[in-house]
Design an enzyme around this catalytic site. Structure first.
Site, short mmCIF file in Angstrom:
data_model
loop_
_atom_site.label_atom_id
_atom_site.label_comp_id
_atom_site.label_asym_id
_atom_site.label_seq_id
_atom_site.Cartn_x
_atom_site.Cartn_y
_atom_site.Cartn_z
N THR A 31 29.91 35.13 46.05
CA THR A 31 29.55 35.46 44.66
C THR A 31 28.28 34.72 44.27
O THR A 31 27.37 35.29 43.65
CB THR A 31 30.71 35.11 43.71
N ASP A 81 29.18 28.66 39.71
CA ASP A 81 29.89 28.68 40.99
C ASP A 81 31.05 29.66 40.93
O ASP A 81 31.50 30.04 39.85
CB ASP A 81 30.40 27.26 41.31
N GLY A 97 35.06 27.95 51.01
CA GLY A 97 33.86 27.85 51.86
C GLY A 97 33.59 26.42 52.31
O GLY A 97 32.51 26.14 52.84
N GLU A 103 30.43 20.53 45.51
CA GLU A 103 30.62 21.37 44.31
C GLU A 103 31.16 20.53 43.17
O GLU A 103 30.72 20.65 42.02
CB GLU A 103 31.58 22.52 44.63
N LYS A 121 40.53 37.07 41.36
CA LYS A 121 40.64 35.60 41.37
C LYS A 121 41.48 35.07 40.20
O LYS A 121 41.83 33.90 40.17
CB LYS A 121 39.25 34.96 41.33
#
Ligand code: 5RP
Length: 218
Positions: A31, A81, A97, A103, A121
């Site tokens: 994304t 994100d 990932g 992050e 999600k």
């Protein structure tokens, strides 16, 4: 609409949150790859980006977007994100990932966390997606035994080394009724670098791509 089209629609919408002359916090994943491609279309209006992974750094640089070291940046207005799961309370599971530690660090610095995701999600309860935990390699078996005590089934993610040189344990079947408490509890296990629960610092805004269009949820 395919799942990827929903991701792309959410990523494009997130451009509306980017102010001129700012440094943008950039996450990792498919994304976010759409977001980076979209960011490239306004690259002359921004100062640059701080990246959460080597993968995103490569893509940003390929687009000619300057990537700053986080230590040289005082203020990040937004961090954009994706997520593997997100609840109505904006708590997330991230780390599919393997980029969860960086992050979480970039998210901690940013004023606003903008989560971009497709509608698959959104969940009522976190935990169907196995919870990733980044672990110092020598602590892998110890951490796995501690996770079993919490009721989870740990699985070593074979062949994956994080950008920080560590390994990932994916925890299946963990009951996460209180995400903040579970995040704190797992962080307290010696050898854990980060866990993929983003509940203590959740998202501020969810930009959700769905078959009915893109929804912005605050
Ligand atoms: C990477 C992440 C990603 O944000 C998460 O896995 C979602 O990925 P995608 O956008 O490919 O569905 O946390 O560590």
């Amino acid at each position: 609409m395919t799942q990827d089209e929903m991701k792309k629609a959410a990523a494009l919408k997130a451009l509306e949150f980017i102010e001129n002359d700012t440094i943008v916090g950039v996450g990792t994943g498919s994304t976010v790859n759409h977001f980076i491609d979209a960011l490239a279309t306004i690259k002359d209006k921004i100062t640059g980006a701080v990246s959460s992974s080597e993968e995103s750094t490569k893509r940003l640089i390929a687009h000619g977007i300057e990537v700053f070291d986080l230590n040289s940046v005082d203020v990040l207005d937004v961090y954009v994100d994706g997520a593997d799961e997100i609840t109505e309370h904006m708590a997330m599971i991230k780390g599919g990932g393997a980029a969860l530690t960086r992050e979480k660090i970039v998210a901690a610095v940013a004023h606003k966390f903008i989560c971009i995701a497709d509608s698959s999600k959104q969940v009522k309860l976190l935990g169907d997606f196995p919870l990733p935990i980044e672990v110092i390699p020598m602590a892998r078996s110890y951490v796995a035994r501690e996770i079993v005590k919490l009721g989870g089934d740990p699985a070593y993610r074979q062949g994956v080394v994080t950008d920080n040189g560590n390994v990932i344990i994916d925890v299946h079947n963990l009951e996460i009724l209180d995400p903040k408490a579970m995040e704190t509890r797992i962080n307290a296990i010696v050898g854990v670098v980060t866990n993929g629960l983003f509940a203590l610092r959740g998202a501020d805004i969810l930009v959700l791509g769905s078959s009915d269009g893109v929804k912005v949820i605050k």
